[in-house]
Design a protein around this motif. Structure first.
Motif, short mmCIF file in Angstrom:
data_model
loop_
_atom_site.label_atom_id
_atom_site.label_comp_id
_atom_site.label_asym_id
_atom_site.label_seq_id
_atom_site.Cartn_x
_atom_site.Cartn_y
_atom_site.Cartn_z
N VAL A 1 6.77 -5.38 -1.34
CA VAL A 1 8.03 -5.22 -2.89
C VAL A 1 8.58 -6.41 -3.47
O VAL A 1 8.88 -5.73 -4.61
CB VAL A 1 9.14 -4.59 -2.02
N ASN A 2 8.48 -8.01 -2.93
CA ASN A 2 8.95 -9.06 -3.61
C ASN A 2 8.48 -9.44 -3.06
O ASN A 2 7.92 -9.36 -2.03
CB ASN A 2 10.49 -8.79 -3.47
N GLU A 3 8.58 -11.32 -3.76
CA GLU A 3 8.77 -12.17 -2.94
C GLU A 3 8.38 -12.34 -1.73
O GLU A 3 8.16 -13.66 -0.74
CB GLU A 3 9.39 -13.92 -3.47
N LYS A 4 9.98 -12.70 -0.46
CA LYS A 4 9.69 -12.38 -0.07
C LYS A 4 9.64 -11.84 1.80
O LYS A 4 9.35 -12.41 1.93
CB LYS A 4 11.75 -12.04 1.08
N ALA A 5 8.44 -10.63 1.20
CA ALA A 5 8.18 -9.69 1.48
C ALA A 5 7.09 -10.55 0.97
O ALA A 5 5.37 -10.59 2.48
CB ALA A 5 8.20 -8.47 1.82
N GLN A 6 7.11 -11.20 0.84
CA GLN A 6 4.89 -11.90 0.08
C GLN A 6 4.70 -12.68 1.80
O GLN A 6 3.47 -12.96 1.42
CB GLN A 6 5.15 -12.26 -1.09
N THR A 7 6.06 -13.24 1.57
CA THR A 7 5.47 -14.38 1.93
C THR A 7 5.07 -14.21 4.41
O THR A 7 4.13 -14.53 4.81
CB THR A 7 7.04 -15.05 3.38
N PHE A 8 5.36 -12.68 4.74
CA PHE A 8 4.58 -12.38 5.45
C PHE A 8 3.42 -11.64 5.55
O PHE A 8 2.40 -11.72 6.23
CB PHE A 8 6.04 -11.70 5.78
N VAL A 9 3.50 -11.18 3.70
CA VAL A 9 2.45 -10.24 4.05
C VAL A 9 1.30 -10.64 3.75
O VAL A 9 -0.10 -10.46 3.25
CB VAL A 9 2.47 -9.32 3.18
N ALA A 10 1.27 -12.13 2.63
CA ALA A 10 0.25 -12.34 2.07
C ALA A 10 -1.02 -13.36 3.31
O ALA A 10 -2.49 -12.97 2.84
CB ALA A 10 0.68 -14.27 1.74
N PRO A 11 -0.31 -13.67 4.83
CA PRO A 11 -1.60 -13.72 5.59
C PRO A 11 -2.67 -12.67 5.85
O PRO A 11 -4.23 -12.73 6.23
CB PRO A 11 -1.07 -14.37 6.86
N LEU A 12 -1.88 -11.65 6.17
CA LEU A 12 -2.26 -10.19 5.97
C LEU A 12 -3.21 -9.70 4.99
O LEU A 12 -4.24 -9.06 5.44
CB LEU A 12 -1.33 -9.18 6.39
N ALA A 13 -2.74 -10.38 3.85
CA ALA A 13 -3.58 -9.70 3.06
C ALA A 13 -4.98 -10.55 2.83
O ALA A 13 -6.36 -10.47 2.31
CB ALA A 13 -2.83 -9.79 1.95
N ALA A 14 -4.90 -11.47 2.93
CA ALA A 14 -5.99 -12.43 3.50
C ALA A 14 -7.52 -12.39 4.28
O ALA A 14 -8.30 -12.41 4.50
CB ALA A 14 -5.58 -13.90 3.90
N GLU A 15 -5.99 -11.99 5.88
CA GLU A 15 -7.21 -11.01 6.52
C GLU A 15 -7.63 -9.78 6.17
O GLU A 15 -9.45 -9.90 6.91
CB GLU A 15 -6.34 -11.12 7.41
N LEU A 16 -7.30 -9.17 4.77
CA LEU A 16 -8.04 -7.70 4.98
C LEU A 16 -8.48 -8.44 3.77
O LEU A 16 -9.46 -6.92 2.45
CB LEU A 16 -6.68 -6.65 4.10
N GLU A 17 -8.55 -9.60 3.49
CA GLU A 17 -9.74 -9.93 1.82
C GLU A 17 -8.80 -8.85 1.14
O GLU A 17 -10.26 -8.17 0.52
CB GLU A 17 -11.42 -9.79 2.23
N ALA A 18 -8.22 -8.89 0.73
CA ALA A 18 -7.24 -8.19 -0.25
C ALA A 18 -6.51 -8.64 -0.98
O ALA A 18 -5.68 -9.44 -0.84
CB ALA A 18 -6.68 -6.69 0.55
N PRO A 19 -6.44 -8.65 -2.62
CA PRO A 19 -5.50 -8.91 -3.69
C PRO A 19 -4.34 -8.82 -3.26
O PRO A 19 -4.12 -7.02 -2.51
CB PRO A 19 -6.02 -8.48 -4.88
N LEU A 20 -3.02 -9.29 -3.21
CA LEU A 20 -1.83 -8.97 -2.96
C LEU A 20 -0.84 -8.89 -3.95
O LEU A 20 -0.82 -9.68 -4.77
CB LEU A 20 -1.32 -10.05 -1.90
N ILE A 21 -0.54 -7.48 -4.65
CA ILE A 21 0.33 -7.66 -5.68
C ILE A 21 1.64 -7.56 -5.40
O ILE A 21 1.97 -6.26 -4.74
CB ILE A 21 0.06 -6.62 -6.83
N VAL A 22 2.61 -7.82 -5.65
CA VAL A 22 3.94 -7.69 -5.72
C VAL A 22 4.40 -7.09 -6.40
O VAL A 22 4.52 -6.54 -8.07
CB VAL A 22 4.82 -9.71 -6.10
N CYS A 23 4.81 -5.14 -5.78
CA CYS A 23 5.18 -4.30 -7.18
C CYS A 23 7.20 -3.88 -6.13
O CYS A 23 7.17 -3.39 -5.11
CB CYS A 23 3.96 -3.85 -6.39
N ASN A 24 8.07 -4.06 -7.11
CA ASN A 24 9.12 -3.19 -6.61
C ASN A 24 8.85 -2.15 -7.74
O ASN A 24 8.95 -2.61 -9.36
CB ASN A 24 10.51 -3.91 -7.00
#
Length: 259
Positions: free
Chosen positions: A46-69
């Motif tokens: 949802v936002n940059e704050k969540a991105q901090t927690f989600v970025a390592p998960l996205a890397a594990e999933l080999e998936a692009p991570l997009i912030v979207c509110n």
């Protein structure tokens, strides 16, 4: 721990999962299972704050991570365009977002503000319709669109409050989207997990009591896991569910059948 094994493959399936918050979120549980089964993913938070927690998960999933509110103008359009640019086409969409203002969520529904009700409906329900419309030109044949509901859509659940009517609208929306999009072969479902300890659920009053009641009353005598929720999502994404659409499917250890 998520057990992501299984008996069928999703190799070649490509899709978008929105609503990752952390490793305990339902969206992540679905993403982990689908990735293990061979799917290619784009994920959002949802936002940059969540991105901090989600970025390592996205890397594990080999998936692009997009912030979207989803409340921001053109955010969903940008998300879909970026997803299509990466994936080429969309075989599945998993919509796992819900939110309501705390003052409206914790109060009586009869006292809820018009602004709070509309905001909850926009984020938690209508965003699914907007996503479906934006994805529609890019959907493969027999694509699957999935959203997340809860028992409070069908029954009055103490302390679920405003989200009950919102989730009821979401389940109705699923049926209408299934009718409208079925002409193109696309399938639409709602999944209704039992209570799981996610960050979003922690915003509900007395959520621990709700989980304890589910354990005590459900036929299987336990809560469901993120893996079990993800396995249902994988089935609905797969060709094995090609004859199904427009349903709300419970994954709640049977709790919804008891009164």
């Amino acid at each position: 721990m998520i057990n992501t094994g299984g008996s069928f493959s999703l190799a070649g399936k490509r899709g978008l999962i929105i609503g990752l918050a952390n490793e305990h979120s339902i969206a992540y549980g679905c993403a982990a299972v689908l990735k293990k089964k061979g799917a290619s993913l784009v994920v959002s938070c949802v936002n940059e704050k969540a991105q901090t927690f989600v970025a390592p998960l996205a890397a594990e999933l080999e998936a692009p991570l997009i912030v979207c509110n989803v409340e921001q103008d053109d955010a969903l359009e940008s998300l879909v365009n970026a997803s299509v640019s990466h994936l080429g086409q969309i075989d599945f969409l998993i919509h796992s977002i819900a939110w309501a203002p705390k003052e409206d969520l914790h109060g009586r529904v009869i006292d809820s503000s018009a602004a709070g009700f509309l905001q909850a409906m926009n984020i938690s329900c209508h965003s699914f319709a907007r996503l479906a419309r934006l994805c529609e030109p890019h959907l493969s044949q027999s694509a699957s669109l999935i959203t997340m509901s809860y028992l409070g859509a069908d029954e009055a659940v103490a302390n679920y409050g405003l989200m009950g009517p919102v989730k009821a609208a979401l389940e109705s929306l699923v049926r209408y989207l299934a009718m409208e999009m079925g002409q193109s072969g696309h399938r639409v479902h709602a999944m209704s997990p039992g209570p799981v300890p996610t960050r979003a659920a922690s915003g509900l009053q007395d959520f621990d009591a709700l989980m304890s009641k589910a354990v005590a009353r459900s036929p299987l005598g336990r809560l469901v896991s993120l893996d079990e929720i993800g396995q249902l999502a994988a089935f609905l994404v797969s060709d094995a569910s090609s004859g199904m659409t427009g349903q709300t499917l419970y994954v709640d250890a049977g709790y919804h059948i008891v009164n």
